[in-house]
Design an enzyme around this catalytic site. Structure first.
Site, PDB file in Angstrom:
ATOM      1  N   LEU A 125       7.668 -17.311  -7.775  1.00 13.42           N
ATOM      2  CA  LEU A 125       7.336 -17.737  -9.139  1.00 13.42           C
ATOM      3  C   LEU A 125       6.010 -17.114  -9.540  1.00 13.42           C
ATOM      4  CD1 LEU A 125       7.973 -19.655 -11.570  1.00 13.42           C
ATOM      5  CD2 LEU A 125       6.501 -21.327 -10.437  1.00 13.42           C
ATOM      6  N   HIS A 229      -3.623 -23.072  -3.885  1.00 17.14           N
ATOM      7  CA  HIS A 229      -4.493 -22.180  -4.644  1.00 17.14           C
ATOM      8  C   HIS A 229      -4.696 -22.795  -6.029  1.00 17.14           C
ATOM      9  CE1 HIS A 229      -5.678 -18.580  -6.878  1.00 17.14           C
ATOM     10  NE2 HIS A 229      -5.880 -17.962  -5.733  1.00 17.14           N
TER      11      HIS A 229
END
Length: 344
Positions: A125, A229
């Site tokens: 993604l 992240h």
């Protein structure tokens, strides 16, 4: 209009441009043209029914229908780990105790795992930073659920998604630095590239086979176990609102969390339904954004439309019908883009 469609061979240069913007850590989207071309070819062969389940994978792109610009990519692996082992660490506990010495220590421990073997996986993604607006990220991520709902028999009962772990702008991963590098003797970026280009044999050859006490890792590494992240935090939130949960499995490279859910419990899959479509001018009103998808396996399309998610007859413009490759009278799959917020 933004449209989700199956990847095509001509998309390879656009995917290379996307790969150059990831900043590393997205293993399945390496900036390597041969690898990306092979990935596209594998997706096409999957749609054509030419591959065994162990090799099947679907790839979709987000395209601006007016300009042809490819703004994002998403993918589904049908069944992971049936050819090459699919590794995680399971974050568990080992207890060391002595009644005689009155000592009891419950120690967080990493166990090498293949527990998700055979699961379907949401992967790859990535949305171009310039296009992170107007619901594009939701459309890109959740479009896969519309495909899975339409073609449920193609997928397994459990769906997993590896979330990108903590890596800085220079490619430094605290988890890798403290653990992986000691066994693999290479930088994170090198290991990430090898894995992304299909050279995975080194993982099985060099992985530590014994449990690892997390206390032996640096504090910085311990702190990022199961963390994402910063740019991945929205993607994690999207999946969690769809029913995905972190069950103490993490990535062996960067320590990022693996989320999982039973496929039939995913909100967008469970609540999507088929309605008849008609051409006209959609009613005006304060309607929520909804995912609308056709049921065409080879020419699958998804768009966003503001409409009543409970309608039995969906009115779309000629442009929307064209984008969906649909005609009046066809049946399309409809679901609210985001779960309704519960009110007290």
């Amino acid at each position: 209009m933004m449209v989700i469609r199956p990847v095509e061979r001509s998309d390879v240069s656009a995917l290379m441009q996307l790969a150059s913007k990831t900043g590393g850590g997205l293993t399945s989207l390496p900036a390597n043209e041969a690898t990306l071309s092979a990935r596209i070819e594998r997706a096409i062969k999957t749609w054509q029914g030419e591959l065994p389940k162990s090799e099947q994978g679907y790839v979709f792109v987000l395209e601006d229908s007016e300009t042809g610009t490819v703004a994002g990519i998403c993918a589904i692996e049908v069944a992971v780990g049936l050819n090459d082992p699919w590794y995680n660490y399971r974050v568990g506990t080992l207890v060391h105790a002595s009644k005689e010495l009155n000592v009891y220590n419950a120690l967080p421990t990493l166990f090498l795992s293949n527990d998700h073997t055979g699961s379907s996986e949401l992967c790859t993604l990535f949305l171009d930073p310039d296009w992170r607006k107007e619901g594009n990220g939701y459309l890109l991520s959740k479009s896969r659920f519309m495909f899975m709902a339409a073609f449920r028999d193609k997928f397994n009962d459990k769906v997993v998604a590896e979330m990108r772990g903590v890596i800085d702008e220079h490619g430094y991963s605290p988890f890798w630095q403290s653990l992986g590098k000691r066994f693999f003797s290479m930088d994170f970026s090198r290991a990430d590239f090898l894995c992304g280009t299909g050279q995975k044999a080194f993982i099985a050859e060099l992985m530590p086979k014994h449990p690892i006490y997390t206390h032996f890792l640096s504090q910085e590494a311990q702190d990022v176990i199961g963390q994402v992240h910063p740019q991945t935090a929205p993607a994690r939130a999207v999946l969690e609102k769809e029913g995905f949960r972190y069950r103490n499995y993490i990535d062996i490279f960067d320590g990022g969390p693996t989320l999982e859910c039973d496929i039939d419990r995913v909100r967008a899959i469970r609540k999507s339904r088929l309605v008849e479509v008609a051409e006209g001018q959609p009613a005006q009103g304060d309607f929520p954004a909804c995912l609308v998808a056709n049921e065409n396996y080879h020419h699958f399309r998804v768009v966003l439309a503001r409409t009543d998610p409970a309608t039995e007859r969906l009115i779309l413009t000629a442009a929307q019908l064209d984008a969906l490759k649909c005609h009046a009278g066809d049946r399309v799959r409809l679901v609210r883009l985001c779960a309704e917020e519960k009110t007290a």
